[in-house]
Write a protein that holds these residues in place. Structure first.
Motif, PDB file in Angstrom:
ATOM      1  N   ARG A 210       0.849  -1.192   0.000  1.00 12.19           N
ATOM      2  CA  ARG A 210       0.000   0.000   0.000  1.00 12.19           C
ATOM      3  C   ARG A 210       0.876   1.230   0.000  1.00 12.19           C
ATOM      4  N   ARG A 211       0.525   2.166  -0.853  1.00 14.82           N
ATOM      5  CA  ARG A 211       1.230   3.447  -0.892  1.00 14.82           C
ATOM      6  C   ARG A 211       0.384   4.467  -0.138  1.00 14.82           C
ATOM      7  N   PRO A 212       0.851   4.907   1.025  1.00 22.52           N
ATOM      8  CA  PRO A 212       0.039   5.835   1.805  1.00 22.52           C
ATOM      9  C   PRO A 212      -0.154   7.148   1.075  1.00 22.52           C
ATOM     10  N   LYS A 213      -1.326   7.712   1.200  1.00 21.12           N
ATOM     11  CA  LYS A 213      -1.629   9.001   0.579  1.00 21.12           C
ATOM     12  C   LYS A 213      -0.726  10.066   1.187  1.00 21.12           C
ATOM     13  N   GLY A 214      -0.177  10.925   0.309  1.00 22.25           N
ATOM     14  CA  GLY A 214       0.687  11.981   0.801  1.00 22.25           C
ATOM     15  C   GLY A 214       1.932  11.428   1.458  1.00 22.25           C
ATOM     16  N   SER A 215       2.562  10.448   0.785  1.00 22.12           N
ATOM     17  CA  SER A 215       3.686   9.743   1.405  1.00 22.12           C
ATOM     18  C   SER A 215       5.012  10.448   1.240  1.00 22.12           C
ATOM     19  N   GLY A 216       4.969  11.741   1.039  1.00 20.64           N
ATOM     20  CA  GLY A 216       6.213  12.488   1.061  1.00 20.64           C
ATOM     21  C   GLY A 216       6.573  13.114  -0.263  1.00 20.64           C
ATOM     22  N   ALA A 217       7.521  14.044  -0.193  1.00 22.18           N
ATOM     23  CA  ALA A 217       7.969  14.756  -1.376  1.00 22.18           C
ATOM     24  C   ALA A 217       9.415  14.412  -1.710  1.00 22.18           C
ATOM     25  N   SER A 218       9.908  13.319  -1.192  1.00 20.97           N
ATOM     26  CA  SER A 218      11.299  12.956  -1.446  1.00 20.97           C
ATOM     27  C   SER A 218      11.429  11.434  -1.479  1.00 20.97           C
ATOM     28  N   ASN A 219      11.476  10.787  -0.317  1.00 20.71           N
ATOM     29  CA  ASN A 219      11.578   9.332  -0.281  1.00 20.71           C
ATOM     30  C   ASN A 219      10.277   8.687  -0.752  1.00 20.71           C
ATOM     31  N   GLU A 220      10.411   7.572  -1.454  1.00 20.63           N
ATOM     32  CA  GLU A 220       9.240   6.766  -1.808  1.00 20.63           C
ATOM     33  C   GLU A 220       8.995   5.775  -0.672  1.00 20.63           C
ATOM     34  N   THR A 221       7.784   5.751  -0.153  1.00 24.03           N
ATOM     35  CA  THR A 221       7.462   4.915   1.013  1.00 24.03           C
ATOM     36  C   THR A 221       6.309   3.986   0.672  1.00 24.03           C
ATOM     37  N   LEU A 222       6.463   2.720   1.016  1.00 23.92           N
ATOM     38  CA  LEU A 222       5.417   1.728   0.793  1.00 23.92           C
ATOM     39  C   LEU A 222       5.187   0.939   2.076  1.00 23.92           C
ATOM     40  N   LEU A 223       3.938   0.665   2.378  1.00 25.35           N
ATOM     41  CA  LEU A 223       3.571  -0.177   3.510  1.00 25.35           C
ATOM     42  C   LEU A 223       3.412  -1.605   2.995  1.00 25.35           C
ATOM     43  N   VAL A 224       4.038  -2.529   3.691  1.00 22.03           N
ATOM     44  CA  VAL A 224       4.171  -3.902   3.210  1.00 22.03           C
ATOM     45  C   VAL A 224       3.626  -4.873   4.252  1.00 22.03           C
ATOM     46  N   ARG A 225       2.904  -5.895   3.796  1.00 17.75           N
ATOM     47  CA  ARG A 225       2.555  -7.021   4.661  1.00 17.75           C
ATOM     48  C   ARG A 225       3.248  -8.263   4.109  1.00 17.75           C
ATOM     49  N   ALA A 226       3.977  -8.950   4.979  1.00 17.36           N
ATOM     50  CA  ALA A 226       4.757 -10.111   4.546  1.00 17.36           C
ATOM     51  C   ALA A 226       4.407 -11.320   5.401  1.00 17.36           C
ATOM     52  N   LEU A 227       4.563 -12.496   4.815  1.00 13.90           N
ATOM     53  CA  LEU A 227       4.246 -13.751   5.500  1.00 13.90           C
ATOM     54  C   LEU A 227       5.361 -14.745   5.234  1.00 13.90           C
ATOM     55  N   THR A 228       5.860 -15.365   6.283  1.00 14.46           N
ATOM     56  CA  THR A 228       6.915 -16.363   6.115  1.00 14.46           C
ATOM     57  C   THR A 228       6.297 -17.753   6.060  1.00 14.46           C
ATOM     58  N   SER A 229       7.087 -18.686   5.513  1.00 12.50           N
ATOM     59  CA  SER A 229       6.608 -20.068   5.386  1.00 12.50           C
ATOM     60  C   SER A 229       6.771 -20.856   6.684  1.00 12.50           C
ATOM     61  N   ALA A 230       7.363 -20.262   7.698  1.00 13.35           N
ATOM     62  CA  ALA A 230       7.563 -20.971   8.971  1.00 13.35           C
ATOM     63  C   ALA A 230       6.216 -21.356   9.572  1.00 13.35           C
ATOM     64  N   GLN A 231       6.166 -22.519  10.171  1.00 13.32           N
ATOM     65  CA  GLN A 231       4.918 -23.018  10.732  1.00 13.32           C
ATOM     66  C   GLN A 231       4.407 -22.083  11.828  1.00 13.32           C
TER      67      GLN A 231
END
Length: 363
Positions: free
Chosen positions: A42-63
């Motif tokens: 997800r790219r947050p609205k108004g995420s800055g005027a310099s750095n590119e910022t993304l919100l990430v959800r990740a899932l590992t294969s570990a039980q």
């Protein structure tokens, strides 16, 4: 109040590319050797005027593993609002704070200097729960803080000022890597020279004679006993996250320096004024006054405030230099710059400085 013409980072790479590259990168660094998949971006609205910022959800294969929320931040490439973003040093400062202090910052999970992956260096950090007061529409006019009770607002204000004050106690020796002797002797002189350089960089094609006079005033009235120490740089309540009235993270460090804690206090006061009285808005009930902010900060830090005026002028000078660069970028894009009375207007800030210092406004 019209909405400002804000320069924001364009989407430079597609979600599928980010998902594939970041999944492999996270997998290579998983301590359990598990496969890591990015399952949402997800790219947050108004995420800055310099750095590119993304919100990430990740899932590992570990039980039994649960999804984790992360933040991906990519160094500026096509758009650069500040002279030297010092992207790697931002990561190092946050990592140092997280490992050695109680300052609330995200956990830094990895820095990547290889530009072949995303076209620029990047880092990944933990996602911290909380929300920040908005600059626009200003938090004094609408939003979650405006809708809170006076008691809730007071907790937010106090927690924010205490976090600001806590930074003053961080040992300067942890951040020797920020020393920039080519710009002068001592952190504050280096910071002043940095912003002189930034003004020169932003002054093409339009120079501002008032800011030139302000710089000369800053040189002539340089503090007698400057404190060298970590400066957050962009010290304002809008760069803090809060959860239940408690500050959970101090964010956005691209203006960092060794200019010391009074640089941050002055910038905090400046933005507090600009986003309330400066916009014709009333201070929210529950927020401390300027005097109460100074009292709480000094109670927290024990630092003398006798030369605060210089730091406040320096804060406005720094902000004006950033505004000048923003106007330069807008002109390059063929867009109008904010005019008098509009949010982000450079001439309003310059005129205010001229009145405060009794400067001539003619070239």
């Amino acid at each position: 109040m019209s909405e400002p013409s804000v320069t924001t980072v364009p989407q430079l790479r597609d979600d599928a590319t980010v998902t594939a590259v970041l999944s492999d990168w996270l997998t290579a660094r998983d301590p359990r050797g598990s496969r890591v998949e990015v399952v949402a971006l997800r790219r947050p609205k108004g995420s800055g005027a310099s750095n590119e910022t993304l919100l990430v959800r990740a899932l590992t294969s570990a039980q039994g593993a649960e999804p984790v929320d992360l933040v991906l931040r990519i160094a500026p490439t096509t758009m650069q609002l500040v002279l030297e973003p010092r992207f790697a040093e931002q990561y190092q400062v946050l990592d140092t704070l997280g490992r050695n202090t109680d300052i609330p910052v995200p956990k830094m999970l990895g820095y990547e200097a290889d530009t072949s992956l995303f076209g620029a260096p990047f880092w990944v950090m933990s996602h911290v729960p909380g929300r920040a007061p908005a600059d626009f529409p200003p938090y004094s006019q609408e939003g979650w803080l405006h809708d809170a009770t006076p008691e809730q607002r007071h907790r937010v204000w106090r927690s924010g000022v205490e976090a600001l004050g806590a930074l003053a106690a961080v040992p300067a020796g942890l951040f020797d890597f920020l020393d920039d002797p080519a710009r002068g002797d001592g952190g504050l002189r280096q910071s002043l020279q940095y912003w002189r350089d930034a003004l020169d960089w932003a002054s093409t094609p339009v120079n501002n004679p008032v800011l030139e006079q302000v710089y000369e005033w800053l040189v002539a009235h340089f503090p007698q006993a400057p404190i060298t120490g970590l400066s957050w740089g962009d010290a304002r309540i809008g760069n803090l996250l809060f959860d239940g009235g408690r500050c959970t993270a101090v964010l956005d460090w691209e203006l960092l320096s060794l200019g010391g804690p009074l640089v941050d206090l002055a910038y905090w006061l400046m933005f507090d004024e600009m986003l309330t009285a400066g916009l014709g808005l009333t201070r929210l009930d529950g927020f401390g006054t300027r005097e109460e902010t100074l009292d709480l900060w000094q109670e927290t830090t024990g630092i003398e405030l006798s030369e605060l005026t210089w730091y406040e002028i320096f804060g406005w000078f720094r902000l004006a230099s950033v505004m000048m660069r923003g106007d330069q970028m807008r002109r390059a894009d063929g867009r109008p710059v904010p005019g008098p009375g509009e949010f982000g207007c450079l001439s309003d800030v310059a005129d205010g400085l001229a009145r405060r210092l009794d400067l001539s406004t003619t070239s």
